[in-house]
Design an enzyme around this catalytic site. Structure first.
Site, PDB file in Angstrom:
ATOM      1  N   ASP A  21       0.832  -1.208   0.000  1.00 40.34           N
ATOM      2  CA  ASP A  21       0.000   0.000   0.000  1.00 40.34           C
ATOM      3  C   ASP A  21       0.870   1.263   0.000  1.00 40.34           C
ATOM      4  O   ASP A  21       1.975   1.249   0.533  1.00 40.34           O
ATOM      5  CB  ASP A  21      -0.911  -0.022   1.239  1.00 40.34           C
ATOM      6  N   HIS A  38       2.677   3.341  -8.963  1.00 41.96           N
ATOM      7  CA  HIS A  38       2.493   1.914  -9.260  1.00 41.96           C
ATOM      8  C   HIS A  38       3.702   1.373 -10.017  1.00 41.96           C
ATOM      9  O   HIS A  38       4.187   0.285  -9.737  1.00 41.96           O
ATOM     10  CB  HIS A  38       1.214   1.696 -10.074  1.00 41.96           C
ATOM     11  N   LEU A 132      10.769 -20.607  -4.438  1.00 39.54           N
ATOM     12  CA  LEU A 132       9.688 -19.781  -3.891  1.00 39.54           C
ATOM     13  C   LEU A 132       8.405 -19.902  -4.721  1.00 39.54           C
ATOM     14  O   LEU A 132       8.461 -19.863  -5.948  1.00 39.54           O
ATOM     15  CB  LEU A 132      10.156 -18.313  -3.905  1.00 39.54           C
TER      16      LEU A 132
HETATM   17  C1  FPP Z   1      -1.883   0.173  -3.383  1.00 39.97           C
HETATM   18  O1  FPP Z   1      -1.430   1.496  -3.354  1.00 39.97           O
HETATM   19  C2  FPP Z   1      -1.359  -0.540  -4.544  1.00 39.97           C
HETATM   20  C3  FPP Z   1      -2.109  -1.104  -5.542  1.00 39.97           C
HETATM   21  C4  FPP Z   1      -3.569  -1.051  -5.563  1.00 39.97           C
HETATM   22  C5  FPP Z   1      -1.478  -1.753  -6.700  1.00 39.97           C
HETATM   23  C6  FPP Z   1      -0.297  -2.630  -6.409  1.00 39.97           C
HETATM   24  C7  FPP Z   1       0.460  -2.772  -7.644  1.00 39.97           C
HETATM   25  C8  FPP Z   1       1.803  -2.771  -7.736  1.00 39.97           C
HETATM   26  C9  FPP Z   1       2.714  -2.709  -6.589  1.00 39.97           C
HETATM   27  C10 FPP Z   1       2.396  -2.789  -9.089  1.00 39.97           C
HETATM   28  C11 FPP Z   1       2.736  -4.049  -9.743  1.00 39.97           C
HETATM   29  C12 FPP Z   1       2.504  -5.324  -9.065  1.00 39.97           C
HETATM   30  C13 FPP Z   1       2.890  -6.522  -9.555  1.00 39.97           C
HETATM   31  C14 FPP Z   1       2.545  -7.727  -8.789  1.00 39.97           C
HETATM   32  C15 FPP Z   1       3.640  -6.681 -10.810  1.00 39.97           C
HETATM   33  P1  FPP Z   1      -2.491   2.662  -3.477  1.00 39.97           P
HETATM   34  O2  FPP Z   1      -2.660   2.981  -4.896  1.00 39.97           O
HETATM   35  O3  FPP Z   1      -3.743   2.272  -2.770  1.00 39.97           O
HETATM   36  O4  FPP Z   1      -1.762   3.809  -2.720  1.00 39.97           O
HETATM   37  P2  FPP Z   1      -2.436   4.967  -1.855  1.00 39.97           P
HETATM   38  O5  FPP Z   1      -3.121   4.311  -0.690  1.00 39.97           O
HETATM   39  O6  FPP Z   1      -1.272   5.810  -1.438  1.00 39.97           O
HETATM   40  O7  FPP Z   1      -3.382   5.692  -2.757  1.00 39.97           O
END
Ligand code: FPP
Length: 249
Positions: A21, A38, A132
């Site tokens: 997050d 992201h 893994l």
């Molecule tokens: C949460 O941060 C993150 C996500 C909803 C997306 C997670 C995706 C990645 C880490 C990218 C790629 C992943 C893989 C497995 C290749 P948020 O957007 O909710 O952040 P915020 O709370 O600060 O708005």
């Protein structure tokens, strides 16, 4: 001594799950668009997978996209889907080389075909790997998973395949997306939020929870090792008293 060296090899969590997050906030802090967060989050994914492999973790589940995330602006959802495709494509050779077995959990049919095809391809290419197991939670909702399990079990009762008397915790676990994996022993959430957000509700009944203020794109190997080391300092009693534990006798 650095924290990695302090980790005890005989007391490793078998399965670690992570709620990644803080991508959006990380990008905003830098005056950038959420998507940039992201994209930078992919680097943290790579670091974490490598770190898990280095110390011999057997299962790592990453919460990459929840069913609730479909409600984000279309431009962000589209960007995330493209990112999943490119990350999977770019990392396939690396994962094969490092003996990683890829798996996915969630309501996968709701993913765009292009994502699903790439995902299935990497799952197939890595299926015989023995290192893994990397599990991506995509279009995942724990309540939906449990609801699904109830439906499947009910159908089996109706058809006479199982009887009501036979229902137990094992049968429920066997009907979850995670049926082939052990429950996580450690759950990590980044970005200073203290929530579970519909993630593995059944499976984390006895998990140790670890929260860090670090925003996901900044999450490093050091942060991962810190979480594992912190886990190893805890006494897991599973409802017993401290004196009843084997190493206290
Ligand atoms: C949460 O941060 C993150 C996500 C909803 C997306 C997670 C995706 C990645 C880490 C990218 C790629 C992943 C893989 C497995 C290749 P948020 O957007 O909710 O952040 P915020 O709370 O600060 O708005």
């Amino acid at each position: 001594m650095n924290v990695k060296e302090k980790i005890l090899k005989n007391k490793l969590p078998l399965h670690i799950a992570i709620i990644m997050d803080g991508n959006g906030r990380w990008a905003k802090k830098k005056g950038n668009r959420r998507i940039f967060g992201h994209k930078s989050g992919v680097k943290a994914v790579k670091e974490t997978v490598e770190a898990a492999g280095e110390i011999g973790i057997k299962y790592l589940t990453l919460y990459a996209f929840s069913t609730e995330n479909w409600n984000r602006p279309k431009v962000e959802v589209d960007a995330l889907m493209s990112l999943f495709i490119s990350a999977v494509k770019n990392e396939t050779e690396n994962l094969i080389k490092n003996n990683v077995r890829m798996k996915a959990i969630g309501n996968l049919e709701t993913l765009p075909n292009s994502v699903l095809e790439n995902l299935n391809e990497i799952i197939d290419k890595t299926k015989d790997n023995t290192g893994l197991t990397l599990i991506l939670a995509l279009s995942y909702s724990s309540r939906q998973e449990i609801t699904n399990a109830v439906t499947k079990i009910t159908k089996k009762i109706t058809s006479g395949e199982i009887s009501i008397e036979n229902i137990n915790e094992e049968i429920i676990s066997d009907h979850l997306y995670t049926n082939e994996f052990p429950d996580p022993e450690l759950l990590i959430r980044t970005s200073g939020e203290f929530r579970i957000s519909n993630f593995l509700l059944w499976q984390i009944s006895y998990s140790e929870l670890y929260f860090t203020d670090t925003l996901w794109p900044d999450f490093s190997k050091e942060d991962f090792f810190n979480a594992v080391y912190n886990f190893q300092q805890r006494e897991r009693r599973f409802g017993k008293t401290s004196e009843q534990l084997p190493d206290k006798k």
